[in-house]
Design an enzyme around this catalytic site. Structure first.
Site, PDB file in Angstrom:
ATOM      1  N   CYS A 146      -4.912  14.226 -35.000  1.00 48.14           N
ATOM      2  CA  CYS A 146      -3.691  13.494 -35.333  1.00 48.14           C
ATOM      3  C   CYS A 146      -3.034  14.035 -36.602  1.00 48.14           C
ATOM      4  O   CYS A 146      -3.716  14.542 -37.494  1.00 48.14           O
ATOM      5  CB  CYS A 146      -4.031  12.023 -35.572  1.00 48.14           C
ATOM      6  SG  CYS A 146      -3.888  11.015 -34.113  1.00 48.14           S
ATOM      7  N   ASN A 170     -14.198   6.164 -30.660  1.00 49.95           N
ATOM      8  CA  ASN A 170     -14.883   6.903 -31.721  1.00 49.95           C
ATOM      9  C   ASN A 170     -16.400   6.770 -31.683  1.00 49.95           C
ATOM     10  O   ASN A 170     -17.104   7.471 -32.415  1.00 49.95           O
ATOM     11  CB  ASN A 170     -14.331   6.491 -33.090  1.00 49.95           C
ATOM     12  CG  ASN A 170     -12.911   7.014 -33.293  1.00 49.95           C
ATOM     13  OD1 ASN A 170     -12.447   7.873 -32.535  1.00 49.95           O
ATOM     14  ND2 ASN A 170     -12.220   6.492 -34.304  1.00 49.95           N
ATOM     15  N   ARG A 184      -6.886  17.230 -43.318  1.00 48.74           N
ATOM     16  CA  ARG A 184      -8.201  16.758 -42.853  1.00 48.74           C
ATOM     17  C   ARG A 184      -9.185  17.925 -42.885  1.00 48.74           C
ATOM     18  O   ARG A 184      -9.481  18.553 -41.871  1.00 48.74           O
ATOM     19  CB  ARG A 184      -8.086  16.155 -41.452  1.00 48.74           C
ATOM     20  CG  ARG A 184      -7.241  14.907 -41.461  1.00 48.74           C
ATOM     21  CD  ARG A 184      -7.176  14.271 -40.108  1.00 48.74           C
ATOM     22  NE  ARG A 184      -8.395  13.551 -39.770  1.00 48.74           N
ATOM     23  CZ  ARG A 184      -8.585  12.945 -38.604  1.00 48.74           C
ATOM     24  NH1 ARG A 184      -7.661  12.996 -37.685  1.00 48.74           N
ATOM     25  NH2 ARG A 184      -9.692  12.284 -38.366  1.00 48.74           N
ATOM     26  N   PRO A 185      -9.707  18.216 -44.081  1.00 53.95           N
ATOM     27  CA  PRO A 185     -10.611  19.359 -44.218  1.00 53.95           C
ATOM     28  C   PRO A 185     -11.947  19.127 -43.501  1.00 53.95           C
ATOM     29  O   PRO A 185     -12.265  18.008 -43.115  1.00 53.95           O
ATOM     30  CB  PRO A 185     -10.829  19.458 -45.730  1.00 53.95           C
ATOM     31  CG  PRO A 185     -10.484  18.119 -46.273  1.00 53.95           C
ATOM     32  CD  PRO A 185      -9.509  17.493 -45.335  1.00 53.95           C
ATOM     33  N   ASP A 193      -7.691   2.750 -39.862  1.00 54.23           N
ATOM     34  CA  ASP A 193      -7.162   2.794 -38.492  1.00 54.23           C
ATOM     35  C   ASP A 193      -6.462   1.499 -38.077  1.00 54.23           C
ATOM     36  O   ASP A 193      -5.884   1.435 -36.994  1.00 54.23           O
ATOM     37  CB  ASP A 193      -8.296   3.105 -37.493  1.00 54.23           C
ATOM     38  CG  ASP A 193      -8.782   4.534 -37.613  1.00 54.23           C
ATOM     39  OD1 ASP A 193      -8.088   5.347 -38.243  1.00 54.23           O
ATOM     40  OD2 ASP A 193      -9.870   4.833 -37.083  1.00 54.23           O
ATOM     41  N   ARG A 222      -9.935  16.772 -33.315  1.00 60.90           N
ATOM     42  CA  ARG A 222     -10.790  17.050 -34.454  1.00 60.90           C
ATOM     43  C   ARG A 222     -12.270  16.847 -34.134  1.00 60.90           C
ATOM     44  O   ARG A 222     -13.128  17.590 -34.599  1.00 60.90           O
ATOM     45  CB  ARG A 222     -10.358  16.130 -35.587  1.00 60.90           C
ATOM     46  CG  ARG A 222     -11.085  16.364 -36.864  1.00 60.90           C
ATOM     47  CD  ARG A 222     -10.550  15.454 -37.931  1.00 60.90           C
ATOM     48  NE  ARG A 222     -11.439  15.420 -39.052  1.00 60.90           N
ATOM     49  CZ  ARG A 222     -11.461  16.316 -40.018  1.00 60.90           C
ATOM     50  NH1 ARG A 222     -10.618  17.309 -39.998  1.00 60.90           N
ATOM     51  NH2 ARG A 222     -12.318  16.225 -41.012  1.00 60.90           N
TER      52      ARG A 222
HETATM   53  N1  EPU Z   1     -12.948  14.620 -45.743  1.00 63.75           N
HETATM   54  C1  EPU Z   1     -13.062  15.748 -46.516  1.00 63.75           C
HETATM   55  N2  EPU Z   1     -13.843  16.778 -46.046  1.00 63.75           N
HETATM   56  C2  EPU Z   1     -14.499  16.706 -44.851  1.00 63.75           C
HETATM   57  C3  EPU Z   1     -14.387  15.522 -44.080  1.00 63.75           C
HETATM   58  C4  EPU Z   1     -13.599  14.492 -44.551  1.00 63.75           C
HETATM   59  O1  EPU Z   1     -12.482  15.849 -47.599  1.00 63.75           O
HETATM   60  O2  EPU Z   1     -15.184  17.666 -44.494  1.00 63.75           O
HETATM   61  C5  EPU Z   1     -12.112  13.515 -46.231  1.00 63.75           C
HETATM   62  C6  EPU Z   1     -10.910  13.250 -45.316  1.00 63.75           C
HETATM   63  O3  EPU Z   1      -9.846  14.115 -45.613  1.00 63.75           O
HETATM   64  C7  EPU Z   1     -10.612  11.802 -45.582  1.00 63.75           C
HETATM   65  C8  EPU Z   1     -11.998  11.210 -45.826  1.00 63.75           C
HETATM   66  O4  EPU Z   1     -12.852  12.314 -46.149  1.00 63.75           O
HETATM   67  O5  EPU Z   1      -9.861  11.677 -46.738  1.00 63.75           O
HETATM   68  C9  EPU Z   1     -12.595  10.461 -44.657  1.00 63.75           C
HETATM   69  O6  EPU Z   1     -12.481  11.242 -43.470  1.00 63.75           O
HETATM   70  P1  EPU Z   1     -13.559  11.134 -42.317  1.00 63.75           P
HETATM   71  O7  EPU Z   1     -14.301  12.395 -42.249  1.00 63.75           O
HETATM   72  O8  EPU Z   1     -14.338   9.866 -42.455  1.00 63.75           O
HETATM   73  O9  EPU Z   1     -12.620  11.020 -41.041  1.00 63.75           O
HETATM   74  P2  EPU Z   1     -12.977  11.571 -39.620  1.00 63.75           P
HETATM   75  O10 EPU Z   1     -14.423  11.503 -39.427  1.00 63.75           O
HETATM   76  O11 EPU Z   1     -12.292  12.859 -39.417  1.00 63.75           O
HETATM   77  C10 EPU Z   1     -12.961   9.336 -38.320  1.00 63.75           C
HETATM   78  C11 EPU Z   1     -12.213   8.763 -37.151  1.00 63.75           C
HETATM   79  C12 EPU Z   1     -10.781   8.501 -37.572  1.00 63.75           C
HETATM   80  C13 EPU Z   1     -10.803   7.511 -38.742  1.00 63.75           C
HETATM   81  C14 EPU Z   1     -11.663   8.068 -39.884  1.00 63.75           C
HETATM   82  C15 EPU Z   1     -11.829   7.101 -41.024  1.00 63.75           C
HETATM   83  C16 EPU Z   1     -13.297   9.762 -35.242  1.00 63.75           C
HETATM   84  C17 EPU Z   1     -13.231  10.725 -34.117  1.00 63.75           C
HETATM   85  N3  EPU Z   1     -12.248   9.737 -36.059  1.00 63.75           N
HETATM   86  O12 EPU Z   1     -12.266  10.522 -38.676  1.00 63.75           O
HETATM   87  O13 EPU Z   1     -10.155   7.905 -36.451  1.00 63.75           O
HETATM   88  O14 EPU Z   1      -9.496   7.311 -39.198  1.00 63.75           O
HETATM   89  O15 EPU Z   1     -12.965   8.404 -39.387  1.00 63.75           O
HETATM   90  O16 EPU Z   1     -12.402   5.928 -40.594  1.00 63.75           O
HETATM   91  O17 EPU Z   1     -14.268   9.050 -35.385  1.00 63.75           O
HETATM   92  C18 EPU Z   1      -8.361   7.290 -35.110  1.00 63.75           C
HETATM   93  O18 EPU Z   1      -9.184   6.850 -34.289  1.00 63.75           O
HETATM   94  O19 EPU Z   1      -7.126   7.066 -35.047  1.00 63.75           O
HETATM   95  C19 EPU Z   1      -8.842   8.132 -36.209  1.00 63.75           C
HETATM   96  C20 EPU Z   1      -8.043   8.943 -36.890  1.00 63.75           C
END
Ligand code: EPU
Length: 441
Positions: A124, A31, A129-130, A314, A100
Site C-alpha cells: 500500500c 494479516n 516502508r523499509p 489500520d 509487502r
Molecule cells: N519498519 C522499519 N523497518 C522495517 C520494518 C518496519 O523501519 O524493517 C517501520 C515501519 O516503517 C513502520 C513501523 O516500523 O513505521 C511498523 O511497521 P511494521 O513492520 O509493523 O508494519 P508491517 O509489518 O509492514 C503490518 C500490517 C499492516 C499494519 C502494520 C502495523 C501485514 C501484512 N501488514 O505491516 O497492515 O498497518 O503491520 O500494524 O500484517 C493493512 O492491513 O492495511 C496494513 C497496512
C-alpha cells in the site's frame, strides 16, 4: 501458463445518508492468513487453513506460493497448502512487488532450501516502508545476506545460537524471523517483538507444527526450531480491522448491527473510546452487538496510534471519519506510519475540516459531508471513504477500489445486508477467480 488474478479498477457508488442495521459475518484476518500461509514452506506435509478471507492479498500470496512449487487446493471448507519440492527459489518479481508480505518468504525459503532471492516488496502507498529490520534480523540469525538495487539474496547456514532485538516494533518483521527460526536447530531469541494477535496465532501454528516457543504473547520469544516440521490445521482468527471498520460504520450512522464470527477483545482500544459516546457494545450468543441508537457525539477525542494493544493504525483513517462528527477539535498522532494521510485530501473534498501536519492531524466537527467522486489511495484509506459516504448527503463515487479489495471481503454485499444503497460499477470483480466457498455471511 496460469492466468494471474486481475484486479479490475472499478468503483463503488454509494447513496447516503444511511443507517447500518442488520447482521453480517466477519471474515478471517487477512494479516493472520498471510504469515500462516507462508508457514507451509517449513514442511513437506500439508497445512489446512480454515476461515481464510477471499481477498486479493491472499489470492496474490497463493499465486506467489504456487509459482515456486507449492500445491494449493481450494476446498469447500478451507485451503490446503503443501510444499514438497521447490520449482523455483526466486518468486516472480511482478507478483512480489504487488504485496509487502511477500518478503516473508525470504527467510523460510533460505532456512529450508539453503538459498533464496526476492525482489524488494511492494504494498500500500502509506509512506516509506523499509525492510531493514528483516534484513538485519536474518544477518543476526547467521545468514549471508546480499542486497543489490533489485532485491535481496539470502544463503548460508544459520547460527546455533542467536539473538536479535527489533529497534522498533515490527509486525511482519517479527513474523519473518519467527517463521525462519522454526527450521533453525538451536535457539533464536527475539526481543522487542510485536504482540499483535496475528503474531500470536502464527506462534501457535508453529508450535502445533513442532517448534518450541517460550514467551508467546510477550515481547521476548525464545524459539527452538526443528529440522523437520509436521503439517497442521488452523482456523484463522477474525479480522479485527474489518470488525472495527463495521463497528465505526455502525456508530457513525447511529445504527444497530450484529457482527457474527468475531471477538470484541481484539479491538478494546476502539471499544473503550466508543463507550464515552454512549455506544452499547456487548456479546450476544454468537455475535458482537453494536447499538449506537443513543450515541451522543458531544465532545472531541484524541487518538494516538501504537503497536498492539494500542489504537491500531489500520483503524485510524476510519476513526478520523467519526471524528468529523464529534463536537470540537479532535486530534490524531500517527506513530506507526507518520505519513499515512492521503485520504485526508479526499475527505476534505466531501466537506471534512481537517488540518494535517504529519504525524499529527486536527479534525474539526461536526461537519456536514456531501457526496463526491473520491479516489481510494490505500486499503484503509478506501475504507474511510466508504464510511464517509455512509454519512454524506447524496451520491459518493469511490474510484480505484482495487486497493480496498486487497483486504475487505465482499464489502458491497455486506453493506447491502446492512441496508446501505451501494453498488459496484459494472466492470467489477466477477472477472476474478474466487474461492468463496470458504465464507459464510
Ligand atoms: N519498519 C522499519 N523497518 C522495517 C520494518 C518496519 O523501519 O524493517 C517501520 C515501519 O516503517 C513502520 C513501523 O516500523 O513505521 C511498523 O511497521 P511494521 O513492520 O509493523 O508494519 P508491517 O509489518 O509492514 C503490518 C500490517 C499492516 C499494519 C502494520 C502495523 C501485514 C501484512 N501488514 O505491516 O497492515 O498497518 O503491520 O500494524 O500484517 C493493512 O492491513 O492495511 C496494513 C497496512
Amino acid at each position: 501458463m496460469k492466468e494471474r488474478s486481475r484486479t479490475t479498477e472499478s468503483a463503488y457508488i454509494l447513496t447516503g445518508p444511511a443507517t447500518l442495521e442488520g447482521e453480517i459475518s466477519i471474515d478471517g484476518a487477512k494479516n493472520a492468513t498471510l504469515p500462516c500461509l507462508v508457514a507451509s514452506l517449513l514442511t513437506d506435509e500439508p497445512l489446512h487453513l480454515y476461515n481464510v478471507p477471499d481477498v486479493v492479498d491472499v489470492r496474490t500470496l497463493l499465486e506467489i506460493l504456487e509459482s515456486i512449487g507449492v500445491k494449493v487446493f481450494r476446498m469447500e471448507e478451507g485451503i490446503r497448502v503443501q510444499c514438497e519440492t521447490l520449482m523455483n527459489q526466486e518468486p516472480p518479481q511482478d507478483l512480489v512487488q504487488k504485496m509487502r508480505a511477500s518478503f516473508l518468504l525470504l527467510g523460510p525459503l533460505s532456512a529450508r532450501f539453503g538459498r533464496a532471492r526476492m525482489a524488494f516488496p511492494g504494498g500500500c502507498q502509506i509512506g516509506p516502508r523499509p525492510v531493514n529490520f528483516h534484513i538485519d534480523g536474518l544477518i543476526a540469525l547467521g545468514f549471508q545476506v546480499n542486497c543489490d538495487e533489485k532485491g535481496v539474496t539470502v544463503s548460508g547456514k544459520p547460527a546455533k545460537q542467536s539473538e536479535y532485538t527489533f529497534p522498533n516494533v515490527s509486525v511482519t518483521g517479527t513474523e519473518h524471523l519467527i517463521l525462519t527460526a522454526g527450521l533453525i536447530q538451536g535457539e533464536v531469541v527475539l526481543k522487542n517483538c510485536a504482540l499483535e494477535p496475528e503474531v500470536v496465532q502464527l506462534c501457535e501454528l508453529l508450535v502445533s507444527m513442532g517448534v518450541d516457543i517460550d514467551g508467546i504473547g510477550t515481547k521476548t520469544l525464545r524459539i527452538r526450531g526443528k529440522k523437520y516440521l509436521r503439517g497442521s490445521r488452523l482456523t484463522i482468527i477474525p479480522d479485527r480491522i474489518e470488525t472495527g471498520t463495521y463497528v465505526i460504520g455502525t456508530v457513525l450512522t447511529r445504527g444497530k448491527t450484529r457482527l457474527r464470527k468475531t471477538e470484541m477483545h481484539f479491538i478494546q482500544a476502539l471499544t473503550e473510546k466508543l463507550e464515552a459516546y454512549h455506544v452499547d457494545l456487548y456479546k450476544e450468543s454468537d455475535a458482537l452487538v453494536v447499538d449506537a441508537t443513543n450515541a451522543v457525539f458531544d465532545h472531541p477525542d484524541t487518538v494516538v496510534t501504537e503497536p498492539y494493544s494500542g489504537f491500531p493504525t489500520d483503524l485510524r483513517a476510519q476513526y478520523m471519519v467519526l471524528m468529523t462528527q464529534l463536537e470540537g477539535k479532535s486530534t490524531i498522532q500517527e506513530n506507526v506510519f507518520p505519513f499515512r494521510f492521503n485520504h485526508v485530501y479526499e475527505l476534505r473534498r466531501m466537506g471534512a475540516h481537517i488540518d494535517v501536519d504529519p504525524p499529527r492531524a486536527s479534525v474539526y466537527g461536526p461537519a456536514n459531508l456531501y457526496g463526491a467522486t473520491v479516489r481510494a489511495t490505500d486499503l484503509r484509506a478506501s475504507a474511510s471513504l466508504v464510511l464517509a459516504g455512509l454519512i454524506a448527503t447524496g451520491t459518493t463515487r469511490i474510484i480505484d477500489i482495487h486497493h480496498l479489495i486487497r483486504g475487505y471481503a465482499r464489502m458491497v454485499e455486506k453493506l447491502q445486508a446492512l441496508k446501505v444503497h451501494i453498488r459496484m460499477e459494472p466492470a467489477d470483480l466477477t472477472l476474478q477467480p474466487r474461492f468463496s466457498s470458504v465464507h459464510t455471511s
